[in-house]
Design an enzyme around this catalytic site. Structure first.
Site, mmCIF file in Angstrom:
data_model
loop_
_atom_site.group_PDB
_atom_site.id
_atom_site.type_symbol
_atom_site.label_atom_id
_atom_site.label_comp_id
_atom_site.label_asym_id
_atom_site.label_seq_id
_atom_site.Cartn_x
_atom_site.Cartn_y
_atom_site.Cartn_z
ATOM 1 N N CYS A 1 49.707 50.069 42.332
ATOM 2 C CA CYS A 1 50.417 51.331 42.107
ATOM 3 C C CYS A 1 50.906 51.431 40.651
ATOM 4 C CB CYS A 1 51.598 51.436 43.063
ATOM 5 S SG CYS A 1 52.874 50.195 42.746
ATOM 6 N N ALA B 1 53.391 48.856 39.648
ATOM 7 C CA ALA B 1 52.775 47.553 39.372
ATOM 8 C C ALA B 1 52.242 47.511 37.940
ATOM 9 C CB ALA B 1 51.656 47.277 40.364
ATOM 10 N N ARG C 1 51.797 37.028 38.501
ATOM 11 C CA ARG C 1 50.761 37.295 37.509
ATOM 12 C C ARG C 1 50.530 36.148 36.524
ATOM 13 N NH1 ARG C 1 51.022 40.927 33.089
ATOM 14 N NH2 ARG C 1 48.998 41.710 32.401
ATOM 15 N N HIS D 1 50.512 51.685 33.154
ATOM 16 C CA HIS D 1 50.269 51.191 31.786
ATOM 17 C C HIS D 1 50.669 52.267 30.779
ATOM 18 C CE1 HIS D 1 46.596 48.881 33.607
ATOM 19 N NE2 HIS D 1 47.713 48.229 33.857
HETATM 20 FE FE1 CFM Z 1 44.006 44.513 31.181
HETATM 21 FE FE2 CFM Z 1 42.752 43.683 33.076
HETATM 22 FE FE3 CFM Z 1 45.100 44.953 33.369
HETATM 23 FE FE4 CFM Z 1 44.982 42.510 32.252
HETATM 24 FE FE5 CFM Z 1 45.476 41.281 34.602
HETATM 25 FE FE6 CFM Z 1 43.242 42.532 35.373
HETATM 26 FE FE7 CFM Z 1 45.547 43.736 35.713
HETATM 27 MO MO1 CFM Z 1 44.966 41.598 37.110
HETATM 28 S S1 CFM Z 1 43.074 42.539 31.368
HETATM 29 S S2 CFM Z 1 46.108 44.222 31.731
HETATM 30 S S3 CFM Z 1 45.983 40.622 32.586
HETATM 31 S S4 CFM Z 1 43.178 45.706 32.803
HETATM 32 S S5 CFM Z 1 43.791 40.488 35.546
HETATM 33 S S6 CFM Z 1 41.246 43.046 34.429
HETATM 34 S S7 CFM Z 1 43.920 43.656 37.042
HETATM 35 S S8 CFM Z 1 46.879 42.084 35.954
HETATM 36 S S9 CFM Z 1 46.310 45.645 35.074
#
Ligand code: CFM
Length: 541
Positions: A56, A59, A90, A191
């Protein structure tokens, strides 16, 4: 390879027509003849009723981007479950340093207002204000983040006002993030919300440039399993001053000075491209997409960075380090390669690793035949040139776009940041793809599959037909895949191992993959479809 492509039709036949039509748009088979990537549907809602792998917005904001900032307390305003399940999962590591003593590191702790029914009925603002006061009294953090969860948005608690008043009361910066879980179709929305706040409220508030000739930031690197530390080791030895790794092992103090660097390196494009772009607009700092997963790609990235500074000594040192490190790990990897050569992999990870790990796998003689993303956008598949053509929808319009302008005092043209003439910079731009990301498609081979927002049915079908030797994903499907007799490694948390980035990381990854593939346990497992007939429902049969 045609066999894998054929799987797609089989996989889709089970679906009702509308679902089939929808899911087809999220799939691409790499076609060598096509010069550029066909359009893929991405960053759109998962079909209701389908359980996919996404998280979500909360997260993405709390867990991914701001959670790793070590000297800020991050409060989850919401039910305890949201706080508890986003705690410590994480593996973003942090350690004390000269400016952040051990008792000022909070990224490993869980803070939540633990909202109860009365708070939902009568409002949770007072509880949040009390919680901030308690946190300040007990921990004295430099700054605080407050993250909203779904119920907070639904009942209308004004966390921005609570944070503002508390900030004035305590004389520290308290940031509120309206990152309610439902704010977007996946964690990707979180993000963006986090990037906006960091950029608008923290970056640019500091005034101390770290000493050094070439000062760089590494953006979109979260120090999972110590990845960022391995990269800092190499970059520092070459002669760079690493101003800030955003946000792995980062501190509020460093983020305040983020704008006082000459170049931004972008590891994970998906999670941090907003800040890279906004810093380019506001401060003129150019950014370079890098990939430190894999030996060849690490070497390539280091060479590209050196080119950006046009400094003979730096170039020489870069080559020295590349030569030494490659020679050091070469013989170790050769041993592993003997076991891994010719093996195939299938990856489904968030929004960048399915691309990055293709390089490391190729270094080891392996090939990723199916690459999946949970929440990537079209530009992560097709390249950034498609961004202007992506039509905003109701979901993406939920997240504010900041429209920044060049900073009156701090803006400098890119060539000034890189300490070269305008002409030299133009030459550089022709050689190095500054401010650009080409996406995953060009790196894949004919017949290989790209899949967006896959679900369990699709994963199972693809494993049955493509029979990869290794499945790279997360804990949610790791054990299901093991029961199919296929080795599975967690690419999010590295199964408590790591680092996997840079040179030392390559050795760790190769060792872990060899262990996973060679365990005798696989001989004891028969996949369910080989021993019992498949049961299908009447309506879909
Ligand atoms: Fe970038 Fe990722 Fe992500 Fe990531 Fe991660 Fe991920 Fe993620 Mo899991 S590199 S920041 S450190 S998009 S592994 S492939 S899914 S936490 S949101």
């Amino acid at each position: 390879m045609t066999e894998i492509a054929g799987t797609i039709d089989e996989m889709l036949t089970l679906y009702p027509d509308t679902v089939k039509k929808n899911r087809k748009k999220h799939l691409i088979v790499r076609d060598e003849a096509a010069a550029c990537c066909p359009q893929i549907e991405a960053n759109t809602r998962t079909i209701p009723g389908i359980i996919s792998q996404r998280g979500c917005a909360y997260a993405g904001c709390k867990g991914v981007v701001i959670g790793p900032i070590k000297d800020m307390v991050t409060i989850t305003h919401g039910p305890v479950g949201c706080g508890y399940y986003s705690w410590g999962t994480r593996r973003n590591k942090a350690r004390a340093d000269d400016t952040t003593p051990a008792d000022s590191i909070y990224s490993q702790l869980c803070f939540t207002t633990d909202m109860q029914e009365p708070d939902i009925v009568f409002g949770g603002e007072k509880k949040l204000a009390r919680m901030i006061d308690e946190v300040v009294a007990a921990f004295h953090p430099r700054a605080i983040n407050v993250c909203a969860t779904c119920p907070v948005g639904l009942i209308g608690d004004d966390i921005v006002a609570v944070a503002k008043a508390a900030g004035e009361r305590h004389g520290i910066q308290i940031l509120a993030y309206n990152c309610e879980g439902y704010k977007g179709v996946s964690q990707s929305a979180g993000h963006h919300i986090a990037n906006n706040n960091i950029m608008e409220k923290i970056v640019g508030t500091g005034t101390e440039r770290k000493p050094g000739k070439h000062v760089i930031n590494l953006l979109g690197e979260y120090n999972i399993g110590g990845d960022g530390w391995e990269l800092e080791r190499v970059l520092t030895e070459i002669g760079y001053t690493v101003n800030c790794v955003l946000t792995g092992d980062s501190s509020y103090l460093d983020i305040r000075n983020l704008h006082l660097a000459d170049l931004n390196l972008v590891q994970c494009h998906r999670s941090i491209n907003y800040i890279a772009e906004m810093m380019e607009t506001k401060y003129g700092i150019p950014w370079l997409k890098v990939n430190f997963i894999g030996i060849e790609s690490t070497n390539d990235s280091l060479r590209q960075i050196a080119r950006c500074f046009d400094d003979e000594e730096l170039t020489k040192k870069t080559e020295e380090v590349i030569e030494r490190e490659t020679a050091r790990i070469g013989p170790i990897l050769d041993q592993y390669r003997k076991i891994l050569v010719g093996k195939t992999a299938f990856a489904i990870v968030g929004g960048s690793r399915s691309h990055h790990y293709q390089y490391l796998l190729r270094d080891l003689g392996m090939e990723m035949i199916i690459a999946g993303y949970e929440f990537a956008h079209r530009d992560d598949y097709e390249g950034r040139q498609v961004i202007p053509t992506i039509k905003p929808d109701a979901d993406s319009k939920n997240i504010p776009e900041l429209h920044l302008v060049p900073d009156e005092k701090m803006y400098q043209e890119a060539h000034v940041h890189l300490n070269m003439s305008k002409e030299k910079y133009e030459e550089l731009k022709a050689k190095v793809p500054l401010n650009y990301y080409e996406g995953i498609y060009p790196n894949m081979k004919k017949g290989e599959i790209i899949i967006d927002d896959a679900n369990h049915h699709e994963v199972e079908m693809l494993i049955r037909t493509a029979k990869p030797d290794l499945f790279l994903s997360g804990v949610r499907d790791k054990y299901i895949v093991h029961k199919m007799g296929v080795a599975s490694k967690q690419l999010h948390a590295y199964d408590y191992s790591g680092p996997y980035a840079g040179y030392d990381g390559a050795i760790n990854f190769a060792r872990d993959v060899v262990n996973a593939l060679t365990t005798p346990a696989w001989k004891l497992i028969t996949p369910p479809w080989e021993k019992e007939p498949e049961i299908r429902s009447e309506s879909n049969a």
